[in-house]
Design a protein around this motif. Structure first.
Motif, mmCIF file in Angstrom:
data_model
loop_
_atom_site.group_PDB
_atom_site.id
_atom_site.type_symbol
_atom_site.label_atom_id
_atom_site.label_comp_id
_atom_site.label_asym_id
_atom_site.label_seq_id
_atom_site.Cartn_x
_atom_site.Cartn_y
_atom_site.Cartn_z
ATOM 1 N N LEU A 82 -18.698 -18.534 -1.109
ATOM 2 C CA LEU A 82 -18.278 -19.550 -1.944
ATOM 3 C C LEU A 82 -18.816 -19.177 -3.628
ATOM 4 O O LEU A 82 -20.193 -19.179 -3.594
ATOM 5 C CB LEU A 82 -18.517 -20.893 -1.221
ATOM 6 C CG LEU A 82 -17.982 -22.213 -2.042
ATOM 7 C CD1 LEU A 82 -17.679 -23.269 -0.798
ATOM 8 C CD2 LEU A 82 -19.095 -23.036 -3.129
ATOM 9 N N LYS A 83 -18.050 -19.632 -4.396
ATOM 10 C CA LYS A 83 -18.491 -19.814 -5.835
ATOM 11 C C LYS A 83 -17.749 -21.197 -6.269
ATOM 12 O O LYS A 83 -16.891 -21.131 -5.992
ATOM 13 C CB LYS A 83 -18.340 -18.553 -6.629
ATOM 14 C CG LYS A 83 -19.106 -17.204 -6.074
ATOM 15 C CD LYS A 83 -19.147 -16.162 -7.086
ATOM 16 C CE LYS A 83 -19.720 -14.950 -6.374
ATOM 17 N NZ LYS A 83 -19.823 -13.897 -7.541
ATOM 18 N N GLY A 84 -18.780 -21.691 -6.777
ATOM 19 C CA GLY A 84 -18.255 -23.377 -7.305
ATOM 20 C C GLY A 84 -17.581 -23.215 -8.944
ATOM 21 O O GLY A 84 -17.545 -23.986 -9.474
ATOM 22 N N ASN A 85 -16.493 -22.154 -8.810
ATOM 23 C CA ASN A 85 -15.698 -22.083 -10.145
ATOM 24 C C ASN A 85 -14.500 -23.140 -9.901
ATOM 25 O O ASN A 85 -13.926 -23.443 -9.159
ATOM 26 C CB ASN A 85 -15.007 -20.770 -10.026
ATOM 27 C CG ASN A 85 -16.059 -19.699 -10.174
ATOM 28 O OD1 ASN A 85 -17.159 -20.019 -10.273
ATOM 29 N ND2 ASN A 85 -15.577 -18.285 -10.186
ATOM 30 N N SER A 86 -14.285 -23.642 -11.438
ATOM 31 C CA SER A 86 -13.172 -24.675 -11.441
ATOM 32 C C SER A 86 -11.838 -23.652 -11.928
ATOM 33 O O SER A 86 -12.255 -22.295 -12.017
ATOM 34 C CB SER A 86 -13.464 -25.582 -12.429
ATOM 35 O OG SER A 86 -13.451 -25.006 -13.627
ATOM 36 N N LEU A 87 -10.809 -24.213 -11.929
ATOM 37 C CA LEU A 87 -9.886 -23.623 -12.468
ATOM 38 C C LEU A 87 -9.709 -22.982 -13.830
ATOM 39 O O LEU A 87 -9.568 -21.942 -14.006
ATOM 40 C CB LEU A 87 -8.168 -24.598 -12.578
ATOM 41 C CG LEU A 87 -6.940 -23.908 -12.383
ATOM 42 C CD1 LEU A 87 -6.768 -23.108 -11.253
ATOM 43 C CD2 LEU A 87 -5.971 -24.989 -12.510
ATOM 44 N N ASP A 88 -10.335 -23.601 -14.502
ATOM 45 C CA ASP A 88 -10.890 -23.182 -16.085
ATOM 46 C C ASP A 88 -11.866 -22.119 -15.971
ATOM 47 O O ASP A 88 -11.663 -21.240 -16.644
ATOM 48 C CB ASP A 88 -11.440 -24.456 -16.854
ATOM 49 C CG ASP A 88 -10.382 -25.400 -16.922
ATOM 50 O OD1 ASP A 88 -9.184 -25.197 -17.154
ATOM 51 O OD2 ASP A 88 -10.690 -26.375 -17.487
ATOM 52 N N THR A 89 -12.879 -21.907 -15.115
ATOM 53 C CA THR A 89 -13.959 -20.854 -15.074
ATOM 54 C C THR A 89 -13.527 -19.754 -14.280
ATOM 55 O O THR A 89 -14.331 -18.907 -14.053
ATOM 56 C CB THR A 89 -15.194 -21.589 -14.984
ATOM 57 O OG1 THR A 89 -15.151 -22.205 -13.538
ATOM 58 C CG2 THR A 89 -15.671 -22.548 -15.903
ATOM 59 N N GLU A 90 -12.623 -19.954 -13.242
ATOM 60 C CA GLU A 90 -12.267 -18.846 -12.326
ATOM 61 C C GLU A 90 -12.169 -17.688 -12.798
ATOM 62 O O GLU A 90 -11.445 -17.379 -14.248
ATOM 63 C CB GLU A 90 -11.106 -19.339 -11.704
ATOM 64 C CG GLU A 90 -10.918 -18.385 -10.120
ATOM 65 C CD GLU A 90 -12.191 -18.477 -9.385
ATOM 66 O OE1 GLU A 90 -12.978 -17.553 -9.398
ATOM 67 O OE2 GLU A 90 -12.204 -19.670 -8.711
ATOM 68 N N THR A 91 -12.509 -16.516 -12.319
ATOM 69 C CA THR A 91 -12.510 -15.033 -12.928
ATOM 70 C C THR A 91 -12.063 -14.111 -11.936
ATOM 71 O O THR A 91 -11.920 -14.331 -10.736
ATOM 72 C CB THR A 91 -13.824 -14.901 -13.186
ATOM 73 O OG1 THR A 91 -14.949 -14.249 -12.180
ATOM 74 C CG2 THR A 91 -14.766 -15.491 -14.164
ATOM 75 N N LEU A 92 -11.198 -12.855 -12.552
ATOM 76 C CA LEU A 92 -10.758 -11.978 -11.658
ATOM 77 C C LEU A 92 -11.817 -11.226 -10.624
ATOM 78 O O LEU A 92 -11.502 -11.372 -9.492
ATOM 79 C CB LEU A 92 -10.150 -10.938 -12.435
ATOM 80 C CG LEU A 92 -9.615 -9.575 -11.749
ATOM 81 C CD1 LEU A 92 -8.640 -9.781 -10.833
ATOM 82 C CD2 LEU A 92 -9.647 -8.484 -12.985
#
Length: 259
Positions: A100-110
């Protein structure tokens, strides 16, 4: 309720958290499995120390080097497990490893999306493919036409966070790549249940609860469920599963989860 009775079980991600808890509780069963295969990325590393200590005291634990994001590692693990089990096959495959990584929709990466999908979704797909011959052997060796975990089963550890119908704990963390990977795992599990039923293999997807593990605490809140309570519930659910349950999404108490 029938006691869970399995001759052999493989748990991925078994060096800590839920995976390690499952191994510990399998050992405490009135009739422990003859073989407990504990898959982990780095068996000799510091994070596997507790599992190593457990294996040194219990000869029925076989630690298997296993990186579920690496197809060659999965194939090597299947070969090694097959050498131990021979014609009897594998009764229970628990695809527990996940990240799991705590990324938001704005910070999500490929890169993060790819990494999490590879472990959480593609890993269980490849595990099912690689261990299918051993699961088939176990199913063929059990009399009767019904499905059960004592016969042959794939249990995929998903999450309520993968529910599209009910966006569980969105306000505490978007964790977009994790949610997407678990929603995809739910669909994979449904596909496996349809494809593998003819081989006598039960396929169920489980939400273990929001558990007090390293992953569970990653949202900076204390999860409501202890590891012991979750694992005890999971084992109780596994003992009760039958043909009517294949292809379902359940939680650690056996309740049906919304897709």
């Amino acid at each position: 309720m029938a006691e869970l009775s399995v001759r052999s079980v493989l748990v991925t991600g078994a060096n800590r958290g839920l995976g390690l808890g499952l191994v510990q509780h399998f050992l405490r069963m009135p009739k422990p499995p003859q073989w407990i295969f504990a898959g982990c990325r780095d068996p000799k590393g510091q994070r596997a120390q507790e599992l190593q200590n457990l294996a040194s005291k219990h000869p029925n634990i076989i630690i298997i080097p296993l990186e579920v994001a690496d197809p060659s590692s999965i194939k090597a693990a299947a070969t090694k497990v097959g050498e131990h089990l021979g014609a009897s096959g594998l009764n229970l495959l628990i695809n527990n490893a996940g990240i799991l990584k705590g990324n938001s929709l704005d910070t999500e990466t490929l890169e993060d999306m790819r990494e999490i999908y590879t472990t959480n979704t593609i890993g269980p797909l490849l595990m099912g493919q690689a261990f299918l011959p051993l699961l088939k052997k176990a199913a063929q060796g059990c009399p009767g036409s019904g499905l059960s975990c004592s016969k042959a089963a794939i249990i995929n550890m998903s999450s309520y966070a993968g529910s599209i119908e009910d966006m569980y704990v969105w306000e505490y963390g978007q964790v977009v790549s994790y949610r997407c990977s678990k929603a995809a795992l739910n669909m994979l599990s449904k596909c496996q249940s349809l494809a593998y039923k003819e081989h006598g293999i039960l396929c169920v997807v489980l939400h273990p609860g929001w558990v007090q593990t390293d992953m569970g605490r990653s949202l900076s809140l204390l999860p409501p469920l202890t590891l012991d309570d979750s694992v005890q519930g999971i084992l109780k659910v596994l003992s009760s599963l039958s043909e009517k349950d294949t292809g379902t999404f359940l939680d650690w108490e056996g309740k049906v989860m919304p897709w």
